[in-house]
Design an enzyme around this catalytic site. Structure first.
Site, PDB file in Angstrom:
ATOM      1  N   SER A 146       0.853  -1.185   0.000  1.00 33.53           N
ATOM      2  CA  SER A 146       0.000   0.000   0.000  1.00 33.53           C
ATOM      3  C   SER A 146       0.888   1.233   0.000  1.00 33.53           C
ATOM      4  O   SER A 146       2.000   1.210   0.530  1.00 33.53           O
ATOM      5  CB  SER A 146      -0.850  -0.006   1.271  1.00 33.53           C
ATOM      6  OG  SER A 146      -1.406   1.267   1.486  1.00 33.53           O
ATOM      7  N   SER A 147       0.366   2.338  -0.558  1.00 33.68           N
ATOM      8  CA  SER A 147       1.175   3.561  -0.598  1.00 33.68           C
ATOM      9  C   SER A 147       1.375   4.165   0.794  1.00 33.68           C
ATOM     10  O   SER A 147       2.206   5.051   0.962  1.00 33.68           O
ATOM     11  CB  SER A 147       0.524   4.596  -1.520  1.00 33.68           C
ATOM     12  OG  SER A 147      -0.744   4.952  -1.048  1.00 33.68           O
ATOM     13  N   CYS A 148       0.649   3.662   1.804  1.00 31.06           N
ATOM     14  CA  CYS A 148       0.834   4.218   3.157  1.00 31.06           C
ATOM     15  C   CYS A 148       2.110   3.697   3.828  1.00 31.06           C
ATOM     16  O   CYS A 148       2.408   4.074   4.954  1.00 31.06           O
ATOM     17  CB  CYS A 148      -0.377   3.962   4.037  1.00 31.06           C
ATOM     18  SG  CYS A 148      -0.565   2.232   4.444  1.00 31.06           S
ATOM     19  N   LYS A 166       2.595  -4.082   6.291  1.00 29.78           N
ATOM     20  CA  LYS A 166       2.870  -4.132   4.846  1.00 29.78           C
ATOM     21  C   LYS A 166       4.369  -4.006   4.564  1.00 29.78           C
ATOM     22  O   LYS A 166       4.888  -4.652   3.650  1.00 29.78           O
ATOM     23  CB  LYS A 166       2.073  -3.037   4.117  1.00 29.78           C
ATOM     24  CG  LYS A 166       0.576  -3.310   4.080  1.00 29.78           C
ATOM     25  CD  LYS A 166       0.283  -4.528   3.212  1.00 29.78           C
ATOM     26  CE  LYS A 166      -1.178  -4.895   3.145  1.00 29.78           C
ATOM     27  NZ  LYS A 166      -1.413  -6.132   2.379  1.00 29.78           N
ATOM     28  N   HIS A 219     -13.168   3.233   2.776  1.00 32.05           N
ATOM     29  CA  HIS A 219     -12.283   4.310   2.320  1.00 32.05           C
ATOM     30  C   HIS A 219     -13.146   5.454   1.783  1.00 32.05           C
ATOM     31  O   HIS A 219     -14.354   5.305   1.588  1.00 32.05           O
ATOM     32  CB  HIS A 219     -11.356   3.802   1.215  1.00 32.05           C
ATOM     33  CG  HIS A 219     -10.298   2.883   1.721  1.00 32.05           C
ATOM     34  ND1 HIS A 219     -10.395   1.515   1.637  1.00 32.05           N
ATOM     35  CD2 HIS A 219      -9.117   3.139   2.332  1.00 32.05           C
ATOM     36  CE1 HIS A 219      -9.320   0.962   2.175  1.00 32.05           C
ATOM     37  NE2 HIS A 219      -8.521   1.920   2.604  1.00 32.05           N
ATOM     38  N   TYR A 235      -0.915  -0.793  10.252  1.00 32.35           N
ATOM     39  CA  TYR A 235      -1.149  -1.410   8.939  1.00 32.35           C
ATOM     40  C   TYR A 235       0.105  -1.258   8.068  1.00 32.35           C
ATOM     41  O   TYR A 235       0.551  -2.214   7.420  1.00 32.35           O
ATOM     42  CB  TYR A 235      -2.345  -0.724   8.285  1.00 32.35           C
ATOM     43  CG  TYR A 235      -2.658  -1.174   6.888  1.00 32.35           C
ATOM     44  CD1 TYR A 235      -3.276  -2.398   6.661  1.00 32.35           C
ATOM     45  CD2 TYR A 235      -2.364  -0.371   5.787  1.00 32.35           C
ATOM     46  CE1 TYR A 235      -3.580  -2.805   5.370  1.00 32.35           C
ATOM     47  CE2 TYR A 235      -2.664  -0.780   4.499  1.00 32.35           C
ATOM     48  CZ  TYR A 235      -3.269  -1.997   4.290  1.00 32.35           C
ATOM     49  OH  TYR A 235      -3.573  -2.408   3.004  1.00 32.35           O
TER      50      TYR A 235
END
Ligand code: GFB
Length: 319
Positions: free
Chosen positions: A108-110, A141, A180, A137
């Site tokens: 994920s981009s987070c 990842k 989201h 989270y």
């Protein structure tokens, strides 16, 4: 991947997994393995091991994960870190033990630092502090990416990882507490339109910017990478996005215009904004021969159509 190769799509009922499943089917893959979560709980090592021993998948798309919007991340941090770490650990270990040929892990981009130069390049990973609203989270990842890298280095496996931006589309979660932003806004705006309510409440200030990619476009990128590149050729992991972002207030207006809603938006500033921006640098995936195809307008139109059909069938989307 040969067209009759045994391919396990983990998480095939979810937003991303269902899109990967559709893409593989339309590309002519004939031996797709799937399991619903009540048949196979990927958090349980014994269940994962017996599944791998029984079915011996050759390729894996690991799209199963616990995911959710900004509030779900805030409310359930323990599940977000534990479930994701467990799923990754069990699947990667079983894949290695049973000599799976190739695996694709979805990040994920987070994972990138909160204060990041924009657009965000892959090399910015682990160069700063994470955004607190989704740190558990993101840590899970990051651990997944690092596990793929470690297995590749030590055991010469071929585990690729992709870092998608915010994904939306058919089979998304429209539950307002855990969704989201994009599916949440579609639902709020359509309900307000249909009930004649002239005001919709958004979370935060509306100023943060996000980049949105349709799940079918992400699936196309995942299959393209699995078909054409090794992990080494892509340098371990690669961003997948459009490279363009939009402020949440502008997104709301766009969805309203598409849905034919003329009401106004108010902001609940007790809810968090999260990271200010997280626009991905997509030069690497573009150089690998892939570019997002669907405009945000067309993607929103498709998703609204899917949502309205679901609402018709079920009376109401999952509350
Ligand atoms: O999509 P979202 O929940 O998560 O929220 P993130 C994006 C932005 O939209 C935030 C605002 O600034 C929210 O405050 N927003 C406005 C809303 N109205 C709403 C609403 O009704 N619902 C929601 N959910 N947001 C998630 C991470 O971050 O993105 C995950 O928490 C993951 O870990 C995912 O990385 C892709 O984009 O902030």
């Amino acid at each position: 991947m040969l067209k009759h190769a045994k391919i396990f799509v983990a998480g095939h009922t979810g937003l991303v997994g269902s899109a990967i499943y559709r893409k593989l089917q339309s590309a002519g893959y004939t031996n797709l393995l799937t399991q619903r979560s009540y048949e196979l709980d990927l958090r349980q090592p014994e269940q994962v091991n017996s599944f791998f021993d029984k079915y011996r998948p050759e390729y894996i798309f690991l799209a199963a994960a616990r995911v959710g919007g900004i509030d779900a991340n805030r409310l359930y941090p323990a599940e977000f870190i534990t479930d994701n770490l467990s799923i990754q650990l069990n699947v990667l270990q079983a894949a290695h033990r049973t000599s799976v040929q190739k695996l694709l892990f979805l990040g994920s981009s987070c994972i990138y630092p909160k204060e990041c130069a924009q657009p965000i390049k892959e090399e910015y990973l682990l160069t700063g502090k994470l955004e607190p609203t989704n740190e558990p989270y993101a840590i899970a990842k990051i651990a997944g990416i690092k596990m793929c890298e470690a297995y590749n280095r030590q055991y010469n496996t071929d585990y690729l990882a992709v870092m998608p931006t915010n994904i939306y589309g058919a089979h998304d979660n429209f539950n307002l507490e855990t969704a989201h932003v994009l599916p949440a806004l579609i639902r709020k705006i359509i309900e307000a339109r249909d009930e004649g309510v002239d005001e919709v409440k958004l979370w935060g200030t509306g100023r943060p910017k996000r980049e949105f990619l349709l799940s079918d476009d992400l699936a196309d990128a995942c299959v393209h990478l699995m078909e054409s590149y090794t992990s080494e050729q892509i340098g371990g992991f690669v961003n997948v996005g459009t490279g363009e972002d939009i402020a949440i207030s502008d997104l709301a207006r766009k969805i309203a215009d598409i849905a034919g809603y003329q009401g106004r938006f108010v902001y609940d500033q007790d809810k968090p904004d999260g990271v200010e921006r997280k626009r991905l640098d997509v030069q690497k995936i573009n150089a690998l021969g892939w570019k997002a195809q669907t405009s945000l307008t067309s993607g929103i139109e498709q998703t609204i159509r899917w949502y309205e059909q679901q609402s018709l069938h079920t009376g109401a989307i999952r509350k």
